[in-house]
Motif scaffolding. Structure first.
Motif, mmCIF file in Angstrom:
data_model
loop_
_atom_site.group_PDB
_atom_site.id
_atom_site.type_symbol
_atom_site.label_atom_id
_atom_site.label_comp_id
_atom_site.label_asym_id
_atom_site.label_seq_id
_atom_site.Cartn_x
_atom_site.Cartn_y
_atom_site.Cartn_z
ATOM 1 N N PRO A 9 0.823 -1.223 0.000
ATOM 2 C CA PRO A 9 0.000 0.000 0.000
ATOM 3 C C PRO A 9 0.850 1.264 0.000
ATOM 4 C CG PRO A 9 0.028 -1.000 2.185
ATOM 5 C CD PRO A 9 0.753 -1.947 1.279
ATOM 6 N N TRP A 10 0.324 2.305 -0.648
ATOM 7 C CA TRP A 10 1.048 3.558 -0.792
ATOM 8 C C TRP A 10 0.713 4.488 0.375
ATOM 9 C CZ3 TRP A 10 -2.301 2.924 -5.472
ATOM 10 C CH2 TRP A 10 -1.735 2.009 -6.371
ATOM 11 N N PRO A 11 1.731 5.093 1.027
ATOM 12 C CA PRO A 11 1.457 6.061 2.094
ATOM 13 C C PRO A 11 0.593 7.201 1.555
ATOM 14 C CG PRO A 11 3.799 5.524 1.981
ATOM 15 C CD PRO A 11 3.166 4.941 0.757
ATOM 16 N N ALA A 12 -0.423 7.585 2.328
ATOM 17 C CA ALA A 12 -1.384 8.567 1.805
ATOM 18 C C ALA A 12 -1.844 9.536 2.871
ATOM 19 C CB ALA A 12 -2.592 7.843 1.203
ATOM 20 N N LEU A 13 -2.208 10.716 2.398
ATOM 21 C CA LEU A 13 -2.874 11.758 3.177
ATOM 22 C C LEU A 13 -4.194 12.032 2.471
ATOM 23 C CD1 LEU A 13 -1.209 15.073 4.400
ATOM 24 C CD2 LEU A 13 -3.386 15.110 3.187
ATOM 25 N N VAL A 14 -5.292 12.030 3.196
ATOM 26 C CA VAL A 14 -6.620 12.211 2.601
ATOM 27 C C VAL A 14 -7.136 13.613 2.917
ATOM 28 C CG1 VAL A 14 -9.025 11.435 2.588
ATOM 29 C CG2 VAL A 14 -7.175 9.749 2.724
ATOM 30 N N LEU A 15 -7.525 14.341 1.872
ATOM 31 C CA LEU A 15 -8.156 15.647 2.029
ATOM 32 C C LEU A 15 -9.671 15.468 1.977
ATOM 33 C CD1 LEU A 15 -5.950 17.830 -0.366
ATOM 34 C CD2 LEU A 15 -5.630 17.385 2.078
ATOM 35 N N VAL A 16 -10.346 15.965 3.012
ATOM 36 C CA VAL A 16 -11.802 15.871 3.087
ATOM 37 C C VAL A 16 -12.360 17.281 3.257
ATOM 38 C CG1 VAL A 16 -13.771 14.953 4.379
ATOM 39 C CG2 VAL A 16 -11.700 13.568 4.115
ATOM 40 N N GLY A 22 -11.243 24.132 -0.810
ATOM 41 C CA GLY A 22 -9.827 24.369 -1.077
ATOM 42 C C GLY A 22 -8.980 23.117 -1.154
ATOM 43 N N LYS A 23 -9.609 21.970 -1.387
ATOM 44 C CA LYS A 23 -8.829 20.730 -1.457
ATOM 45 C C LYS A 23 -7.834 20.749 -2.615
ATOM 46 C CE LYS A 23 -12.461 18.047 -1.765
ATOM 47 N NZ LYS A 23 -13.477 19.117 -1.722
ATOM 48 N N THR A 24 -8.280 21.186 -3.781
ATOM 49 C CA THR A 24 -7.380 21.195 -4.935
ATOM 50 C C THR A 24 -6.223 22.169 -4.752
ATOM 51 O OG1 THR A 24 -9.023 20.360 -6.497
ATOM 52 C CG2 THR A 24 -7.230 21.701 -7.409
ATOM 53 N N HIS A 42 -0.113 14.759 -5.874
ATOM 54 C CA HIS A 42 -1.514 15.143 -5.661
ATOM 55 C C HIS A 42 -2.423 14.430 -6.651
ATOM 56 C CE1 HIS A 42 -4.745 18.516 -6.047
ATOM 57 N NE2 HIS A 42 -5.182 17.513 -5.305
ATOM 58 N N PHE A 43 -3.225 13.517 -6.150
ATOM 59 C CA PHE A 43 -4.215 12.818 -6.970
ATOM 60 C C PHE A 43 -5.546 13.550 -6.837
ATOM 61 C CE2 PHE A 43 -7.637 9.619 -7.347
ATOM 62 C CZ PHE A 43 -7.396 9.166 -8.624
ATOM 63 N N ASP A 44 -5.885 14.343 -7.854
ATOM 64 C CA ASP A 44 -7.141 15.090 -7.894
ATOM 65 C C ASP A 44 -8.123 14.265 -8.720
ATOM 66 O OD1 ASP A 44 -9.256 16.829 -8.394
ATOM 67 O OD2 ASP A 44 -7.962 18.587 -8.542
ATOM 68 N N PHE A 45 -8.961 13.488 -8.042
ATOM 69 C CA PHE A 45 -9.839 12.551 -8.726
ATOM 70 C C PHE A 45 -10.812 13.275 -9.649
ATOM 71 C CE2 PHE A 45 -13.292 9.101 -8.263
ATOM 72 C CZ PHE A 45 -12.743 8.346 -9.290
ATOM 73 N N GLY A 46 -11.373 14.392 -9.189
ATOM 74 C CA GLY A 46 -12.308 15.144 -10.019
ATOM 75 C C GLY A 46 -11.664 15.633 -11.303
ATOM 76 N N ALA A 47 -10.434 16.148 -11.202
ATOM 77 C CA ALA A 47 -9.729 16.625 -12.396
ATOM 78 C C ALA A 47 -9.464 15.474 -13.355
ATOM 79 C CB ALA A 47 -8.424 17.305 -11.998
ATOM 80 N N ARG A 48 -9.114 14.318 -12.797
ATOM 81 C CA ARG A 48 -8.885 13.141 -13.643
ATOM 82 C C ARG A 48 -10.165 12.748 -14.381
ATOM 83 N NH1 ARG A 48 -3.827 9.880 -14.175
ATOM 84 N NH2 ARG A 48 -2.441 11.581 -13.594
ATOM 85 N N LEU A 49 -11.284 12.776 -13.673
ATOM 86 C CA LEU A 49 -12.547 12.407 -14.307
ATOM 87 C C LEU A 49 -12.928 13.402 -15.395
ATOM 88 C CD1 LEU A 49 -14.666 11.323 -11.204
ATOM 89 C CD2 LEU A 49 -13.510 9.847 -12.858
ATOM 90 N N ARG A 50 -12.723 14.696 -15.142
ATOM 91 C CA ARG A 50 -13.054 15.697 -16.162
ATOM 92 C C ARG A 50 -12.181 15.517 -17.395
ATOM 93 N NH1 ARG A 50 -13.842 18.617 -11.390
ATOM 94 N NH2 ARG A 50 -11.714 19.436 -11.355
ATOM 95 N N ALA A 51 -10.908 15.167 -17.188
ATOM 96 C CA ALA A 51 -10.026 14.934 -18.327
ATOM 97 C C ALA A 51 -10.482 13.719 -19.132
ATOM 98 C CB ALA A 51 -8.586 14.743 -17.850
ATOM 99 N N LEU A 52 -10.899 12.653 -18.440
ATOM 100 C CA LEU A 52 -11.394 11.470 -19.136
ATOM 101 C C LEU A 52 -12.668 11.779 -19.910
ATOM 102 C CD1 LEU A 52 -10.835 8.734 -16.402
ATOM 103 C CD2 LEU A 52 -9.639 8.916 -18.594
ATOM 104 N N VAL A 108 -1.357 12.240 -2.033
ATOM 105 C CA VAL A 108 -2.373 13.148 -1.502
ATOM 106 C C VAL A 108 -3.681 12.862 -2.236
ATOM 107 C CG1 VAL A 108 -3.052 15.555 -1.160
ATOM 108 C CG2 VAL A 108 -0.641 14.895 -0.946
ATOM 109 N N LEU A 109 -4.634 12.289 -1.525
ATOM 110 C CA LEU A 109 -5.908 11.891 -2.125
ATOM 111 C C LEU A 109 -6.934 12.997 -1.966
ATOM 112 C CD1 LEU A 109 -6.116 8.187 -0.880
ATOM 113 C CD2 LEU A 109 -5.565 8.991 -3.189
ATOM 114 N N ASN A 110 -7.430 13.485 -3.075
ATOM 115 C CA ASN A 110 -8.415 14.565 -3.116
ATOM 116 C C ASN A 110 -9.598 14.089 -3.958
ATOM 117 O OD1 ASN A 110 -9.939 16.834 -3.803
ATOM 118 N ND2 ASN A 110 -8.284 17.831 -4.925
ATOM 119 N N GLY A 111 -10.744 13.884 -3.324
ATOM 120 C CA GLY A 111 -11.923 13.411 -4.040
ATOM 121 C C GLY A 111 -12.075 11.909 -4.030
ATOM 122 N N LEU A 112 -11.157 11.222 -3.395
ATOM 123 C CA LEU A 112 -11.207 9.772 -3.267
ATOM 124 C C LEU A 112 -10.451 9.396 -1.997
ATOM 125 C CD1 LEU A 112 -12.053 7.133 -4.856
ATOM 126 C CD2 LEU A 112 -9.658 7.015 -5.561
#
Length: 212
Positions: A9-16, A22-24, A42-52, A108-112
């Motif tokens: 598992p990858w060490p992670a910090l979760v932004l809620v 201001g998470k992004t 920084h893993f921005d899940f929302g940005a990834r989804l918008r790009a897809l 850094v998990l943002n949105g997930l």
């Protein structure tokens, strides 16, 4: 062939936090400056989804059902459920393969995850070390969206009053319980109160000063 993700598992910090808190901007600041000497990705899940969603059909790597689920989530704020987990894991693994370089890198998990069910399902992939809760009431959120202090709202089509109200409802009903979920598993949680004009640099300082 796509690159392989490093062993987890990858060490992670979760932004809620609710939309607009201001998470992004904070995630981007962590990626720029790191956290206590550690490199951050920084893993921005929302940005990834918008790009897809912006990619032509057949080029996103999503099935037709997954593409429809992504469009629905972006349009309505609907959360992904158990049947969407394989897609979520693929997207996260791809990011890890692209961006994690060394065992000490912090994801850094943002949105997930967006709800405790997702957190439970991802427990084998990520080792969450800290949860950061950005807290702001609805009035502050709407003012932040108007001011855009993080300069991250340009081009967003989901900041209308109705959409924001719905996202706030979903956040309080399903995402806010993540704090109790992680605390129940011994993960420390830090709360940062966010005002309308709070900058990413100010959040980063508060995080550095307050994290255990």
């Amino acid at each position: 062939m796509p690159p392989a993700a490093p062993p987890g598992p990858w060490p992670a910090l979760v932004l809620v936090g609710p939309t607009g808190a201001g998470k992004t901007p904070l995630g981007d600041e962590l990626e720029r400056r790191g956290f206590r000497g550690r490199r951050c990705a920084h893993f921005d899940f929302g940005a990834r989804l918008r790009a897809l969603a912006d990619q032509p059909d057949g080029e996103s790597g999503l099935t037709s059902r997954e593409a429809a689920a992504v469009r629905d989530s972006l349009a309505t704020g609907a959360l992904f459920e158990d049947r969407d987990l394989p897609m979520i894991v693929r997207i996260l693994r791809r990011f890890a393969a692209e961006r994690l370089r060394a065992p000490g890198d912090l994801l850094v998990l943002n949105g997930l995850p967006r709800h405790p069910g997702q957190a439970e399902a991802l427990a084998g992939l990520v080792a969450v070390e800290l949860v950061v809760s950005l807290e702001a009431d609805a009035a502050v959120i709407r003012e932040r969206l108007r001011l855009d202090p993080g300069r991250d709202r340009a081009g967003r089509t989901d900041d209308g009053l109705g959409a924001v109200s719905r996202r706030l409802e979903i956040f309080h009903e399903r995402t806010a319980p993540l704090i109790a979920f992680y605390r129940g598993r011994g993960v420390p949680a830090l709360t940062i109160a966010v005002a309308a004009s709070t900058s990413a640099a100010e959040m980063h300082r508060a995080l550095a000063a307050g994290a255990p």
